[in-house]
Design an enzyme around this catalytic site. Structure first.
Site, PDB file in Angstrom:
ATOM      1  N   ASP A  90     -68.189  36.674  28.872  1.00 12.81           N
ATOM      2  CA  ASP A  90     -67.483  35.404  28.656  1.00 12.81           C
ATOM      3  C   ASP A  90     -66.264  35.242  29.552  1.00 12.81           C
ATOM      4  OD1 ASP A  90     -69.348  34.884  26.639  1.00 12.81           O
ATOM      5  OD2 ASP A  90     -68.096  35.828  25.114  1.00 12.81           O
ATOM      6  N   LYS A 106     -68.094  33.106  33.899  1.00 13.65           N
ATOM      7  CA  LYS A 106     -69.084  33.248  34.986  1.00 13.65           C
ATOM      8  C   LYS A 106     -69.820  31.930  35.243  1.00 13.65           C
ATOM      9  CE  LYS A 106     -71.126  36.519  32.657  1.00 13.65           C
ATOM     10  NZ  LYS A 106     -70.182  36.678  31.538  1.00 13.65           N
ATOM     11  N   GLY A 139     -74.280  33.145  27.011  1.00 18.23           N
ATOM     12  CA  GLY A 139     -73.931  31.730  26.841  1.00 18.23           C
ATOM     13  C   GLY A 139     -72.970  31.383  27.952  1.00 18.23           C
ATOM     14  N   HIS A 140     -73.452  30.615  28.929  1.00 21.87           N
ATOM     15  CA  HIS A 140     -72.629  30.280  30.098  1.00 21.87           C
ATOM     16  C   HIS A 140     -72.301  28.788  30.053  1.00 21.87           C
ATOM     17  CE1 HIS A 140     -74.426  33.988  32.366  1.00 21.87           C
ATOM     18  NE2 HIS A 140     -73.768  34.306  31.279  1.00 21.87           N
ATOM     19  N   GLN A 154     -73.386  38.846  30.592  1.00 20.27           N
ATOM     20  CA  GLN A 154     -72.551  39.837  29.894  1.00 20.27           C
ATOM     21  C   GLN A 154     -71.455  40.339  30.844  1.00 20.27           C
ATOM     22  OE1 GLN A 154     -76.307  40.426  29.440  1.00 20.27           O
ATOM     23  NE2 GLN A 154     -75.921  38.820  27.978  1.00 20.27           N
TER      24      GLN A 154
HETATM   25  P1  GDP Z   1     -69.467  33.123  30.638  1.00 24.12           P
HETATM   26  O1  GDP Z   1     -70.338  33.681  29.575  1.00 24.12           O
HETATM   27  O2  GDP Z   1     -68.832  34.174  31.480  1.00 24.12           O
HETATM   28  O3  GDP Z   1     -70.156  32.071  31.478  1.00 24.12           O
HETATM   29  O4  GDP Z   1     -68.268  32.397  29.889  1.00 24.12           O
HETATM   30  P2  GDP Z   1     -68.376  31.412  28.603  1.00 24.12           P
HETATM   31  O5  GDP Z   1     -68.883  30.112  29.058  1.00 24.12           O
HETATM   32  O6  GDP Z   1     -69.083  32.100  27.494  1.00 24.12           O
HETATM   33  O7  GDP Z   1     -66.864  31.362  28.163  1.00 24.12           O
HETATM   34  C1  GDP Z   1     -65.880  30.958  29.031  1.00 24.12           C
HETATM   35  C2  GDP Z   1     -65.164  29.756  28.428  1.00 24.12           C
HETATM   36  O8  GDP Z   1     -64.015  29.478  29.200  1.00 24.12           O
HETATM   37  C3  GDP Z   1     -65.991  28.469  28.467  1.00 24.12           C
HETATM   38  O9  GDP Z   1     -65.663  27.703  27.357  1.00 24.12           O
HETATM   39  C4  GDP Z   1     -65.526  27.794  29.753  1.00 24.12           C
HETATM   40  O10 GDP Z   1     -65.697  26.381  29.734  1.00 24.12           O
HETATM   41  C5  GDP Z   1     -64.088  28.155  29.732  1.00 24.12           C
HETATM   42  N1  GDP Z   1     -63.410  28.234  31.027  1.00 24.12           N
HETATM   43  C6  GDP Z   1     -63.825  28.809  32.184  1.00 24.12           C
HETATM   44  N2  GDP Z   1     -62.809  28.838  33.069  1.00 24.12           N
HETATM   45  C7  GDP Z   1     -61.759  28.248  32.463  1.00 24.12           C
HETATM   46  C8  GDP Z   1     -60.401  28.005  32.831  1.00 24.12           C
HETATM   47  O11 GDP Z   1     -59.960  28.343  33.922  1.00 24.12           O
HETATM   48  N3  GDP Z   1     -59.597  27.405  31.900  1.00 24.12           N
HETATM   49  C9  GDP Z   1     -60.054  27.008  30.683  1.00 24.12           C
HETATM   50  N4  GDP Z   1     -59.214  26.404  29.868  1.00 24.12           N
HETATM   51  N5  GDP Z   1     -61.313  27.244  30.294  1.00 24.12           N
HETATM   52  C10 GDP Z   1     -62.132  27.863  31.168  1.00 24.12           C
HETATM   53  P1  IMO Z   2     -72.247  36.232  28.487  1.00 20.00           P
HETATM   54  O1  IMO Z   2     -73.285  36.271  29.570  1.00 20.00           O
HETATM   55  C1  IMO Z   2     -70.107  38.364  25.388  1.00 20.00           C
HETATM   56  C2  IMO Z   2     -72.311  41.373  23.130  1.00 20.00           C
HETATM   57  C3  IMO Z   2     -72.581  41.125  21.655  1.00 20.00           C
HETATM   58  C4  IMO Z   2     -72.549  42.550  21.139  1.00 20.00           C
HETATM   59  C5  IMO Z   2     -73.202  43.331  22.263  1.00 20.00           C
HETATM   60  C6  IMO Z   2     -74.682  43.607  22.045  1.00 20.00           C
HETATM   61  O2  IMO Z   2     -72.106  34.915  27.831  1.00 20.00           O
HETATM   62  O3  IMO Z   2     -70.962  36.807  28.992  1.00 20.00           O
HETATM   63  P2  IMO Z   2     -76.845  42.063  22.187  1.00 20.00           P
HETATM   64  O4  IMO Z   2     -77.217  40.832  21.443  1.00 20.00           O
HETATM   65  O5  IMO Z   2     -76.793  41.876  23.665  1.00 20.00           O
HETATM   66  O6  IMO Z   2     -77.663  43.254  21.802  1.00 20.00           O
HETATM   67  O7  IMO Z   2     -75.351  42.409  21.690  1.00 20.00           O
HETATM   68  O8  IMO Z   2     -73.035  42.566  23.433  1.00 20.00           O
HETATM   69  N1  IMO Z   2     -72.778  40.332  24.054  1.00 20.00           N
HETATM   70  C7  IMO Z   2     -71.964  39.485  24.687  1.00 20.00           C
HETATM   71  N2  IMO Z   2     -70.631  39.306  24.591  1.00 20.00           N
HETATM   72  N3  IMO Z   2     -70.803  37.626  26.266  1.00 20.00           N
HETATM   73  C8  IMO Z   2     -72.137  37.806  26.395  1.00 20.00           C
HETATM   74  O9  IMO Z   2     -72.859  37.184  27.349  1.00 20.00           O
HETATM   75  C9  IMO Z   2     -72.783  38.735  25.548  1.00 20.00           C
HETATM   76  N4  IMO Z   2     -74.069  39.136  25.396  1.00 20.00           N
HETATM   77  C10 IMO Z   2     -74.049  40.129  24.487  1.00 20.00           C
HETATM   78  O10 IMO Z   2     -71.583  40.325  21.072  1.00 20.00           O
HETATM   79  O11 IMO Z   2     -71.208  42.991  21.040  1.00 20.00           O
HETATM   80 MG    MG Z   3     -70.603  33.560  27.502  1.00 19.73          MG
END
Ligand code: GDP
Ligand code: IMO
Ligand code: MG
Length: 423
Positions: free
Chosen positions: A13, A16, A40-41, A224
């Site tokens: 998270d 990415k 979840g991206h 991840q």
């Molecule tokens: P990922 O799994 O690495 O793609 O990240 P996620 O989407 O799960 O979580 C990142 C969160 O941060 C999302 O809600 C993005 O919209 C948000 N985000 C990414 N970059 C920024 C930033 O620079 N500022 C803010 N406020 N939100 C950001």
């Molecule tokens: P993105 O790509 C954050 C975490 C779960 C748990 C561990 C194992 O959005 O960054 P799993 O279901 O993979 O067997 O769970 O890994 N986890 C993540 N945490 N971002 C993710 O993906 C994750 N995918 C799995 O919360 O701790």
């Molecule tokens: Mg994510």
């Protein structure tokens, strides 16, 4: 732009999805190489929010090809839902912009059941998985009893193999006190999904080989993060794939000598969702971010645990991924703070550690040694050039990059494409 592997340098998270979407402008192909719909991206286009779980985040740009490669574990029913969701938002996904590997492994309902049941059985020692069946699917892959996409779309082979595997898995489910799965129901559901996905399934290794030969720019989208890596993460509190840069090669069939650069994405602070040690965890920053409505998981909606920036961890990430460049996101999350802390070393059992210990129990007992930085107390979300960022903000970002050991090239101050600065 050459061939770039993008990895999460923390616990997932990191933002990415947003950075991939920005970088896709200059690449032709975006490839997912590991993980499944545990990811979840999030990508924003104007006010529209898209959360991608299996489909690469490059899909929102026209004329780009996305690939779900062999290292991914694919829930076909989940993927069809994701395709329908994108279609409802006006994003067209066809075999000309999405290719799925014949050898990606398939997630079945028994994998999800077992994922959940094992977590319950572990009690307080649970991992906090996303319950998407990821671990059991990779387990079957390693045990050589998995289904690959090529099996799912095979009209004669699939029903026979399904019956065999269902009988065996139902025994396990029943032994754990669960309800056995019905063959006809699973067959019907998976046949519908297979019919939808068949046109997308192809030999992606050959496609990517030919793309590299003609010099296409390819972006490898990590899912991840480094500390969820099966080998290099905080085992056993990890996911079941190689989330570090090497996973991009085995997960796609593109060899290491065709890769040009590794980019690490990190937040300006630390978050983790799920169980396991997090040395720089801190309630002050956690409460602040949750109070702003931030840091709730994109896949499960769980509140993410938050902490100060952990430079011991990110230095380790640079080491195992070979990170050349850094993209630091969510800088705006720190805008209101008077002072900031950075974990620069760990203290445990009277010793100072500069590297992360491999023993999770030791890591859980590590106390951070802090370095304090002055805050900037200015909103940054409207700033569009590096030179306009407050001086304390630039000082903080350059300091954490230096500690991490790679060059800062991208800074993000908001979820939108425009809220991105290139150095
Ligand atoms: P990922 O799994 O690495 O793609 O990240 P996620 O989407 O799960 O979580 C990142 C969160 O941060 C999302 O809600 C993005 O919209 C948000 N985000 C990414 N970059 C920024 C930033 O620079 N500022 C803010 N406020 N939100 C950001
Ligand atoms: P993105 O790509 C954050 C975490 C779960 C748990 C561990 C194992 O959005 O960054 P799993 O279901 O993979 O067997 O769970 O890994 N986890 C993540 N945490 N971002 C993710 O993906 C994750 N995918 C799995 O919360 O701790
Ligand atoms: Mg994510």
């Amino acid at each position: 732009m050459a061939n770039v592997i993008l990895v999460g340098a923390q616990w997932g998270d990191e933002g990415k999805g947003k950075i991939i979407d920005v970088l896709t402008e200059k690449s032709e192909i975006v490839v997912r190489t590991q993980g499944g719909n545990n990811a979840g991206h999030t990508v924003y286009l104007g006010k529209d929010k898209y959360v991608l779980h299996l489909i690469p985040s490059g899909i929102l740009r026209k004329d780009k090809v996305c690939v779900i490669a062999n290292g991914v574990v694919l829930d076909p029913v989940g993927l069809v839902k994701e395709l329908d969701g994108l279609s409802a938002l006006g994003v067209s996904v066809t075999p000309s912009n999405l290719q799925i590997s014949e050898t990606a492994h398939v997630v079945f309902p028994w994998h999800r059941e077992l994922d959940g049941a094992r977590e319950v059985k572990k009690g307080n020692d649970r991992i906090g998985t996303t319950k998407r069946g990821i671990g059991p699917t990779y387990g079957d892959k390693a045990a050589r009893v998995g289904f690959r996409m090529i099996d799912l779309i095979h009209r004669e082979r699939f029903p026979v193999k399904l019956r065999e595997r269902l009988i065996e898995n139902n025994e396990v489910i029943e032994s754990l006190g669960g309800t056995p799965l019905n063959y006809e129901t699973v067959l019907a559901e998976y046949t519908i999904a297979a019919d939808r996905l068949r046109p997308f399934v192809t030999n992606t290794v050959v496609y990517l080989y030919e793309a590299t030969r003609r010099g296409a720019n390819i972006l490898f989208e990590g899912a991840q993060g480094t500390f969820l890596d099966l080998d290099h993460g905080t085992y056993p509190y990890v996911t079941s794939s190689n989330t570090t840069s090497g996973g991009a090669c085995t997960g796609s069939g593109v060899p290491p000598n065709r890769m040009d650069r590794v980019m690490g994405v990190l937040k300006a602070y630390t978050t983790r969702v799920g169980e396991g040690p997090l040395p720089s965890e801190n309630s002050e920053i956690s409460d602040m971010l949750h109070g702003m409505g931030r840091e709730f998981g994109a896949t499960t909606g769980r509140a993410r645990r938050c902490g100060w920036f952990d430079a011991v961890a990110t230095r380790h990430a640079t080491m195992v991924n070979g990170i050349d460049e850094l993209a630091i996101t969510n800088v705006d999350g720190l805008d209101t703070l008077k002072t900031l802390r950075v974990c620069v070393a760990y203290k445990v059992d009277g010793r100072v550690l500069r590297h992360m210990p491999n023993d999770c129990e030791v890591l859980a007992r590590c106390e951070p040694i802090w370095e304090v930085f002055p805050g900037w107390e200015t909103p940054t979300d409207q700033i569009t050039s590096w030179g306009d960022l407050p001086v304390n903000c630039r000082h903080y970002l350059l300091s954490i990059s230096q500690m991490t050991g790679a060059r800062l090239t991208i800074t993000s101050v908001g979820p939108a494409r425009e809220q991105t600065m290139f150095l």
